[in-house]
Write a protein that holds these residues in place. Structure first.
Motif, PDB file in Angstrom:
ATOM      1  N   TRP A   1       0.840  -1.190   0.000  1.00 47.35           N
ATOM      2  CA  TRP A   1       0.000   0.000   0.000  1.00 47.35           C
ATOM      3  C   TRP A   1       0.874   1.237   0.000  1.00 47.35           C
ATOM      4  CZ3 TRP A   1      -1.035  -4.477   2.407  1.00 47.35           C
ATOM      5  CH2 TRP A   1      -2.323  -4.997   2.340  1.00 47.35           C
ATOM      6  N   PHE A   2       0.336   2.332  -0.523  1.00 47.56           N
ATOM      7  CA  PHE A   2       0.958   3.632  -0.314  1.00 47.56           C
ATOM      8  C   PHE A   2       0.793   3.949   1.162  1.00 47.56           C
ATOM      9  CE2 PHE A   2       0.486   4.937  -4.857  1.00 47.56           C
ATOM     10  CZ  PHE A   2       1.737   5.495  -5.022  1.00 47.56           C
ATOM     11  N   TRP A   3       1.896   4.274   1.839  1.00 49.32           N
ATOM     12  CA  TRP A   3       1.796   4.635   3.243  1.00 49.32           C
ATOM     13  C   TRP A   3       0.871   5.838   3.409  1.00 49.32           C
ATOM     14  CZ3 TRP A   3       1.364   3.446   7.890  1.00 49.32           C
ATOM     15  CH2 TRP A   3       1.467   4.387   8.916  1.00 49.32           C
ATOM     16  N   ALA A   4       0.880   6.765   2.479  1.00 52.76           N
ATOM     17  CA  ALA A   4       0.032   7.955   2.585  1.00 52.76           C
ATOM     18  C   ALA A   4      -1.440   7.580   2.669  1.00 52.76           C
ATOM     19  CB  ALA A   4       0.276   8.876   1.395  1.00 52.76           C
ATOM     20  N   ASP A   5      -1.867   6.577   1.904  1.00 45.79           N
ATOM     21  CA  ASP A   5      -3.269   6.155   1.942  1.00 45.79           C
ATOM     22  C   ASP A   5      -3.604   5.514   3.283  1.00 45.79           C
ATOM     23  OD1 ASP A   5      -3.414   7.047  -0.667  1.00 45.79           O
ATOM     24  OD2 ASP A   5      -3.321   5.039  -1.546  1.00 45.79           O
ATOM     25  N   VAL A   6      -2.699   4.676   3.791  1.00 42.10           N
ATOM     26  CA  VAL A   6      -2.912   4.033   5.099  1.00 42.10           C
ATOM     27  C   VAL A   6      -2.884   5.084   6.205  1.00 42.10           C
ATOM     28  CG1 VAL A   6      -2.004   2.344   6.742  1.00 42.10           C
ATOM     29  CG2 VAL A   6      -1.948   1.844   4.288  1.00 42.10           C
ATOM     30  N   HIS A   7      -1.955   6.024   6.114  1.00 40.41           N
ATOM     31  CA  HIS A   7      -1.842   7.101   7.112  1.00 40.41           C
ATOM     32  C   HIS A   7      -3.147   7.888   7.188  1.00 40.41           C
ATOM     33  CE1 HIS A   7      -0.653  11.102   8.613  1.00 40.41           C
ATOM     34  NE2 HIS A   7       0.248  10.433   9.316  1.00 40.41           N
ATOM     35  N   GLU A   8      -3.680   8.271   6.030  1.00 41.09           N
ATOM     36  CA  GLU A   8      -4.930   9.032   5.991  1.00 41.09           C
ATOM     37  C   GLU A   8      -6.073   8.217   6.604  1.00 41.09           C
ATOM     38  OE1 GLU A   8      -7.965  10.850   2.664  1.00 41.09           O
ATOM     39  OE2 GLU A   8      -5.824  10.819   2.209  1.00 41.09           O
ATOM     40  N   TRP A   9      -6.134   6.932   6.251  1.00 37.75           N
ATOM     41  CA  TRP A   9      -7.156   6.048   6.814  1.00 37.75           C
ATOM     42  C   TRP A   9      -7.012   5.981   8.337  1.00 37.75           C
ATOM     43  CZ3 TRP A   9      -6.465   1.607   9.671  1.00 37.75           C
ATOM     44  CH2 TRP A   9      -7.611   0.866   9.927  1.00 37.75           C
ATOM     45  N   ALA A  10      -5.794   5.847   8.818  1.00 38.42           N
ATOM     46  CA  ALA A  10      -5.554   5.750  10.267  1.00 38.42           C
ATOM     47  C   ALA A  10      -6.031   7.024  10.972  1.00 38.42           C
ATOM     48  CB  ALA A  10      -4.075   5.495  10.539  1.00 38.42           C
ATOM     49  N   LEU A  11      -5.730   8.184  10.410  1.00 36.51           N
ATOM     50  CA  LEU A  11      -6.174   9.437  11.021  1.00 36.51           C
ATOM     51  C   LEU A  11      -7.698   9.521  11.069  1.00 36.51           C
ATOM     52  CD1 LEU A  11      -3.658  12.037   9.530  1.00 36.51           C
ATOM     53  CD2 LEU A  11      -3.637  11.002  11.813  1.00 36.51           C
ATOM     54  N   GLN A  12      -8.353   9.103   9.990  1.00 31.07           N
ATOM     55  CA  GLN A  12      -9.817   9.121   9.953  1.00 31.07           C
ATOM     56  C   GLN A  12     -10.423   8.182  10.987  1.00 31.07           C
ATOM     57  OE1 GLN A  12     -10.736   8.163   5.895  1.00 31.07           O
ATOM     58  NE2 GLN A  12     -10.169  10.188   5.139  1.00 31.07           N
ATOM     59  N   ASN A  13      -9.674   7.138  11.349  1.00 31.27           N
ATOM     60  CA  ASN A  13     -10.149   6.165  12.327  1.00 31.27           C
ATOM     61  C   ASN A  13      -9.542   6.382  13.707  1.00 31.27           C
ATOM     62  OD1 ASN A  13     -11.953   4.017  10.930  1.00 31.27           O
ATOM     63  ND2 ASN A  13     -10.346   4.530   9.461  1.00 31.27           N
ATOM     64  N   ARG A  14      -8.964   7.559  13.905  1.00 29.88           N
ATOM     65  CA  ARG A  14      -8.396   7.976  15.202  1.00 29.88           C
ATOM     66  C   ARG A  14      -7.312   7.031  15.700  1.00 29.88           C
ATOM     67  NH1 ARG A  14     -13.862   9.558  15.499  1.00 29.88           N
ATOM     68  NH2 ARG A  14     -14.081  11.774  15.942  1.00 29.88           N
ATOM     69  N   ILE A  15      -6.460   6.605  14.774  1.00 23.06           N
ATOM     70  CA  ILE A  15      -5.307   5.766  15.107  1.00 23.06           C
ATOM     71  C   ILE A  15      -4.065   6.616  14.898  1.00 23.06           C
ATOM     72  CG2 ILE A  15      -4.009   3.674  14.518  1.00 23.06           C
ATOM     73  CD1 ILE A  15      -6.705   2.572  13.368  1.00 23.06           C
ATOM     74  N   ALA A  16      -3.216   6.733  15.921  1.00 25.98           N
ATOM     75  CA  ALA A  16      -2.001   7.549  15.818  1.00 25.98           C
ATOM     76  C   ALA A  16      -1.132   7.025  14.682  1.00 25.98           C
ATOM     77  CB  ALA A  16      -1.234   7.517  17.130  1.00 25.98           C
ATOM     78  N   ALA A  17      -0.699   7.943  13.796  1.00 24.89           N
ATOM     79  CA  ALA A  17       0.021   7.507  12.605  1.00 24.89           C
ATOM     80  C   ALA A  17       1.332   8.234  12.344  1.00 24.89           C
ATOM     81  CB  ALA A  17      -0.890   7.643  11.385  1.00 24.89           C
ATOM     82  N   GLY A  18       1.745   9.149  13.196  1.00 27.45           N
ATOM     83  CA  GLY A  18       3.025   9.830  12.989  1.00 27.45           C
ATOM     84  C   GLY A  18       2.936  10.979  12.005  1.00 27.45           C
ATOM     85  N   ASP A  19       4.108  11.402  11.511  1.00 28.00           N
ATOM     86  CA  ASP A  19       4.199  12.545  10.596  1.00 28.00           C
ATOM     87  C   ASP A  19       3.414  12.286   9.315  1.00 28.00           C
ATOM     88  OD1 ASP A  19       5.818  13.828  12.397  1.00 28.00           O
ATOM     89  OD2 ASP A  19       7.682  13.375  11.355  1.00 28.00           O
ATOM     90  N   ALA A  20       2.850  13.349   8.783  1.00 33.66           N
ATOM     91  CA  ALA A  20       2.048  13.257   7.570  1.00 33.66           C
ATOM     92  C   ALA A  20       2.930  13.089   6.339  1.00 33.66           C
ATOM     93  CB  ALA A  20       1.199  14.512   7.420  1.00 33.66           C
TER      94      ALA A  20
END
Length: 194
Positions: free
Chosen positions: A118-137
């Motif tokens: 996966w693109f990390w950016a897509d997973v990162h965005e998903w994690a933020l939407q689901n209130r999961i800490a994901a680190g730097d954008a």
């Protein structure tokens, strides 16, 4: 201002060059160089108003020490890397990725061997939407693809054919057979509407 985690592939960086190393050390943000298999990467955490601003700052800073950005590394991750970055178990990440636990997990980008990535950016965005800490954008995946396309285009010495096919479509290459009152006859492709 937010920190953006960027990784770029570069040309022109000499690990033994004191000027270039000093230039990286003088930056107001962290930038780490690595070389694997002849490919030089620079990872940086750049503070900026947007991810695009962060990338433009990094490109300008590297240009000042005679280093050229070739492309933005798309930062592809597998299930194990997703679990590590999000601080969850591998099983949780696997269940998310298969849709068994959450149906809204992003689609994988590609399959490498037998491994989905996966693109990390897509997973990162998903994690933020689901209130999961994901680190730097990270830089958004569509921005990575667009920027890499633009950089590849600007490097191209032979620009003709970049956006238009180098070979005309089959319908325009050969003459078409057209129904004519006296039977079938060949008509030049230019005379036949596409």
């Amino acid at each position: 201002m937010e920190n953006y985690a960027l990784c770029v592939v570069v040309n022109g960086f000499d690990l033994d060059d004191e000027f270039q190393n000093a230039g990286l050390e003088c930056l107001s943000y962290d930038a780490i160089v690595s070389r694997t298999g002849g490919v030089t990467r620079i990872d940086a955490d750049v503070p900026a108003l947007s991810a695009l601003d962060a990338l433009m700052q990094l490109i300008a800073d590297l240009r000042s020490i005679n280093v050229t950005v070739v492309r933005v590394d798309p930062d592809l991750v597998d299930v194990s890397e997703i679990a590590e970055r999000l601080g969850v178990t591998r099983e949780s990440a696997r269940l998310w990725s298969t849709g068994a636990r959450r149906k809204d997990f992003p689609q994988h980008y590609a399959v490498v061997g037998a491994t989905r990535v996966w693109f990390w950016a897509d997973v990162h965005e998903w994690a933020l939407q689901n209130r999961i800490a994901a680190g730097d954008a990270p830089l958004a995946s569509n921005a990575v693809e667009a920027l890499n396309g633009a950089m590849a285009h600007s490097r191209s010495k032979h620009l003709e054919g970049w956006l238009t096919p180098a070979v005309a479509p089959v319908a325009h290459i050969a003459q078409r057979q057209t129904r004519h009152p006296q039977g079938w006859q060949s008509v030049p492709a230019q005379a036949v509407p596409a």
